[in-house]
Motif scaffolding. Structure first.
Motif, short mmCIF file in Angstrom:
data_model
loop_
_atom_site.label_atom_id
_atom_site.label_comp_id
_atom_site.label_asym_id
_atom_site.label_seq_id
_atom_site.Cartn_x
_atom_site.Cartn_y
_atom_site.Cartn_z
N GLU A 1 -27.49 28.35 150.26
CA GLU A 1 -28.70 27.65 149.84
C GLU A 1 -28.77 27.53 148.32
N VAL A 2 -28.33 28.58 147.62
CA VAL A 2 -28.32 28.53 146.15
C VAL A 2 -27.38 27.43 145.67
N ASP B 1 -33.62 17.40 141.58
CA ASP B 1 -34.16 16.84 142.83
C ASP B 1 -34.34 17.90 143.92
N VAL B 2 -34.24 19.18 143.56
CA VAL B 2 -34.40 20.24 144.56
C VAL B 2 -35.82 20.18 145.15
N THR B 3 -35.89 20.39 146.47
CA THR B 3 -37.18 20.27 147.17
C THR B 3 -37.90 21.62 147.22
N GLN B 4 -39.18 21.53 147.50
CA GLN B 4 -39.98 22.75 147.63
C GLN B 4 -39.52 23.56 148.85
N GLN C 1 -36.44 23.84 149.94
CA GLN C 1 -35.24 24.61 149.57
C GLN C 1 -35.61 25.84 148.76
N THR C 2 -36.53 25.69 147.83
CA THR C 2 -36.96 26.81 147.00
C THR C 2 -37.59 27.91 147.85
N THR C 3 -38.44 27.50 148.77
CA THR C 3 -39.10 28.48 149.65
C THR C 3 -38.08 29.22 150.50
N LYS C 4 -37.10 28.49 151.00
CA LYS C 4 -36.09 29.11 151.85
C LYS C 4 -35.26 30.13 151.07
N ILE C 5 -34.94 29.80 149.81
CA ILE C 5 -34.17 30.73 148.98
C ILE C 5 -34.97 32.01 148.74
N LYS D 1 -28.32 24.10 143.43
CA LYS D 1 -27.65 23.76 142.17
C LYS D 1 -27.13 22.34 142.20
N ASN D 2 -26.58 21.94 143.33
CA ASN D 2 -26.06 20.57 143.45
C ASN D 2 -27.19 19.54 143.41
#
Length: 356
Positions: A7-8, A17-20, A22-26, A12-13
């Motif tokens: 997920e990290v 444009d990282v979504t909320q 993705q951040t929550t999942k990390i 980074k890729n």
């Protein structure tokens, strides 16, 4: 842990444009990993208390947390970790070995070809500058030969690095930034470099010339862009920074093919002036290394306090300068002694008057 790393990498890729989501999942995965590590640590301590084998658990805990604890002193834990590392290296070698070997082989081949091309470029440049109608000095010839050879070899190194997959643009940018920093730190060296360039361009001297500069007198044996090596007349080797030479008066003694030998001979006031002049003329004109053109000059130049001074100015080639100087000096002394002409030394007459 693997899910968290995945997920990290995805975040980074994605960049900005990282979504909320993705951040929550990390964050959630990180919290689960922390909780699992704490639970595993407590379970390991309990099993240690019961005397159970916890080597694999401690290894897993160390690989997950990365914390260096007293467990690294456990021989079994260290042996297990080292064995796991060797296994990973072996697998990596098996998977990527042929590709790595191919790239290393290409690197060696490219560097070998670059070295051969560098030597060939040096030879070609040497033939070009030595046959050039521009009449390059030896110093300038050596500079061009070294510059071309090193430039070809550096180009080969860059090609070899690109074959290894190294991006050259960031590398060259880093070299540019480092060059600016180094330039401020090495201002004296850059001053010597600039002075070396001026010496190469204006050619005030060449290799083999006898010069006097920076309070040093000797023959130029070698020169780089930073310093000049001079061998003194008593066979000492001095390395002088180029800015010291360029910033001082440069006297190139042997640049002209012929030199005038300046000598002064003194006789007493009671000696025969005409006879002395005749001896000086005979000794000077009969010397085989004295040039007939320009004609030697012999004149009575000064009535000194205790002597009558003659100047003797013969001309000789630069290589014969000291032979003419020493031979004429010796011959004049011998002929003066035969003719009874004295060579006075400074003296004062003291007159004492007694009062009557």
């Amino acid at each position: 842990q693997n899910q968290l790393l995945h997920e990290v990498d995805e975040a980074k890729n994605a960049g900005p444009d990282v979504t909320q989501e993705q951040t929550t999942k990390i964050i959630q995965l990180n919290e689960r990993l922390t909780y699992s590590s704490a639970s595993l640590a407590e379970a390991t301590e309990l099993l240690d208390t019961l005397g159970k084998d916890t080597v694999e658990l401690k290894q897993a805990l160390l690989s997950i947390s990365g914390d260096i604890t007293q467990d690294v002193l456990n021989v079994d834990v260290v042996r297990s970790i080292v064995r796991q590392w060797f296994k990973k290296v072996k697998n990596m070698t098996m998977d990527n070995g042929p590709n790595i070997i191919f790239k290393l082989t290409m690197l060696i081949i490219i560097l070998f070809i670059a070295k051969m091309l560098s030597n060939g470029a040096r030879k070609l440049t040497r033939k070009t500058v030595t046959r050039s109608s521009l009449n390059f000095s030896v110093l300038l010839q050596d500079f061009f030969i070294t510059l071309v050879g090193q430039a070809v070899f550096i180009l080969g190194i860059l090609v070899a690095l690109s074959q290894l997959g190294i991006e050259l643009a960031p590398l060259l940018t880093g070299f540019g930034v480092a060059g600016i920093i180094i330039g401020f730190a090495l201002q004296d060296t850059l001053s010597n470099f600039a002075s070396g360039m001026m010496i190469l361009i204006y050619r005030p001297f060449d290799v083999g010339d006898l010069i006097e500069a920076a309070a040093v007198k000797g023959k130029v044996s070698h020169m780089s862009l930073v310093s000049t090596t001079i061998k003194t007349l008593d066979n000492q080797r001095l390395i002088i920074p180029n800015n010291k030479i360029w910033g001082d008066t440069i006297n190139n003694i042997t640049v002209e093919p012929n030199r005038r030998v300046d000598m002064i001979f003194r006789i007493g006031y009671k000696d025969d002036i005409d006879k002395a002049e005749e001896i000086l003329t005979s000794v000077t004109m009969s010397h085989p290394k004295v040039l007939k053109d320009p004609e030697p000059k012999i004149r009575l130049s000064n009535l000194n306090l205790s002597s009558v001074d003659f100047i003797v100015y013969p001309w000789a080639t630069s290589d014969d300068y000291w032979d003419v100087f020493w031979d004429i000096t010796k011959s004049v002394k011998v002929e003066f002694d035969k003719a009874g002409i004295s060579i006075p030394y400074p003296q004062q007459d003291l007159h004492i008057h007694q009062a009557s």
